[in-house]
Scaffold this motif. Structure first.
Motif, short mmCIF file in Angstrom:
data_model
loop_
_atom_site.label_atom_id
_atom_site.label_comp_id
_atom_site.label_asym_id
_atom_site.label_seq_id
_atom_site.Cartn_x
_atom_site.Cartn_y
_atom_site.Cartn_z
N UNK A 233 0.91 -1.13 0.09
CA UNK A 233 -0.06 -0.10 0.03
C UNK A 233 0.82 1.23 -0.20
N UNK A 234 2.12 1.42 -0.29
CA UNK A 234 2.95 2.17 -0.28
C UNK A 234 3.12 3.05 -1.72
N UNK A 235 3.37 4.36 -1.66
CA UNK A 235 3.53 4.94 -2.82
C UNK A 235 5.03 5.14 -2.95
N UNK A 236 5.63 4.71 -4.27
CA UNK A 236 6.88 4.72 -4.43
C UNK A 236 7.41 6.38 -4.37
N UNK A 237 6.50 7.20 -4.78
CA UNK A 237 6.98 8.74 -4.90
C UNK A 237 7.37 8.98 -3.51
N UNK A 238 6.43 8.72 -2.62
CA UNK A 238 6.55 8.94 -1.23
C UNK A 238 7.83 8.51 -0.44
#
Ligand code: FAD
Length: 325
Positions: A233-238
């Motif tokens: 559920x993570x965002x690569x950008x973040x």
């Protein structure tokens, strides 16, 4: 690959344009990439099929290219027959609520045609660059939508079973993934199932999506979209932003200061610069979070697997090249 006899044979086939040593940097949104041994742009669907049949029968490495918006091509180029879908697979037919289109049609064009035909379902795709073929392979998506939601069937060239139509469920779409990636399949055309809707509403949603994109992504600089997949559920950008990577630079390749999951080419970036930057990002994110980022951009060039090597699990070592992670 001995190019001269292949070039001659392709010219005799008279299927379209044939170029030797064509720089792939001219055909990628990154503006990066060395020469293709032979670059072919067939004029018709039949021409695409004939060149694919020929490459298969002659055991020649081949690679299909759409608009080149999701690939990073080696600086050394590709020792293969590179086949472009841009000219030969451009037909569009509407039979509401179905729409049939060649895989060389640009997604944005398809969105506008659907809007004019008062058919909804493709609004998510208005600002995704690239062709329908590339979008099928990648299960391209944005703004909460993805190709999986609209594809009814795909006409494929299958290296083993020839040209045949496959149903959407057999494509096994997943997040930025499909069976095209591990099968000898080329998408020739797709049938999309859309929904009747007022054009005004369709246009409003598309406008909203385009404005959002302009604000959040470096649309004015050469890039290849999101470099890494989101490790949900993570965002690569973040994750990349959290390691302080925005603005990191290797040669002319730079992590965008607007969106950390984009690498932009500030002028003369080489593939090796992008790879080095990607490797650094992966190391830092892994060190801080234990998460291994997987590339969304597809690697085209030497490496395990020859001309069509992908790097889902490959790691780049300077001086060594690509090796298994
Ligand atoms: C500024 C920018 C923003 C982007 N935003 C998004 C986004 O929001 N969402 C998203 O999902 N993607 C995004 N992308 C990535 C890219 O636009 C999509 O993945 C697009 O669908 C790729 O299409 P293409 O024609 O350029 O494919 P290419 O880059 O030419 O090819 C991609 C892969 O598909 C294969 N391929 C191409 N055509 C065929 C075919 N007919 N049959 C079989 N294999 C084929 C190629 O061999 C290659 O492996 C973005 C890219 C850029 C530059």
């Amino acid at each position: 690959m001995k190019v001269a006899p292949l070039e001659e044979e392709l010219r005799t086939m008279a299927i379209g344009d044939v170029k030797v040593g064509e720089l792939l940097s001219r055909h990628t949104s990154f503006r990066i990439g060395g020469p293709a041994s032979v670059f072919v742009e067939p004029d018709t669907l039949d021409g695409v099929v004939r060149v694919l049949d020929w490459a298969r029968d002659e055991h020649l490495p081949y690679f299909i290219i759409g608009q080149g918006t999701n690939i990073l091509v080696s600086d050394r180029g590709v020792d293969a027959i590179v086949i472009s879908t841009a000219r030969g697979l451009r037909q569009i037919e509407i039979n509401p609520p179905l729409m049939r289109a060649g895989s060389g049609v640009l997604l944005t064009k398809l969105c506008h045609v659907a809007e004019r035909a008062q058919l909804s379902g493709l609004e998510f795709a208005i600002s995704i660059p690239g062709t329908l073929g590339g979008a099928l392979v990648m299960n391209a998506g944005a703004h909460g939508g993805a190709m999986v939601e609209v594809v009814e069937s795909v006409l494929v060239w299958d290296a083993i079973r020839g040209v045949r139509r496959i149903q959407a469920q057999d494509v096994q779409f997943q997040y930025r993934q499909s069976r095209f990636m591990n099968n000898p399949w080329i998408a020739l055309e797709a049938e999309l199932r859309l929904k009747p809707c007022d054009s005004v509403n369709i246009r409003r949603t598309m406008q909203h999506n385009m404005e959002y994109r302009k604000k959040s992504q470096p649309v004015g600089e050469p890039n290849a979209g999101s470099v890494f997949k989101n490790p949900l559920p993570h965002y690569a950008g973040k994750l990349i932003e959290n390691v302080g990577a925005k603005g990191w630079r290797v040669g002319d390749a730079q992590v965008s200061t607007l969106h950390a999951n984009f690498i932009v080419n500030r002028g003369q970036a080489r593939a090796v610069d992008v790879l080095t930057l990607m490797r650094r990002i992966r190391l830092f994110v892994y060190r801080d979070t234990g998460i291994i980022l997987r590339p969304e951009v597809r690697w085209i060039g030497p490496g395990e697997g020859g001309a069509t090597a992908t790097w889902e699990n490959l790691w780049y070592e300077e001086g060594v090249g690509l090796r298994e992670l």
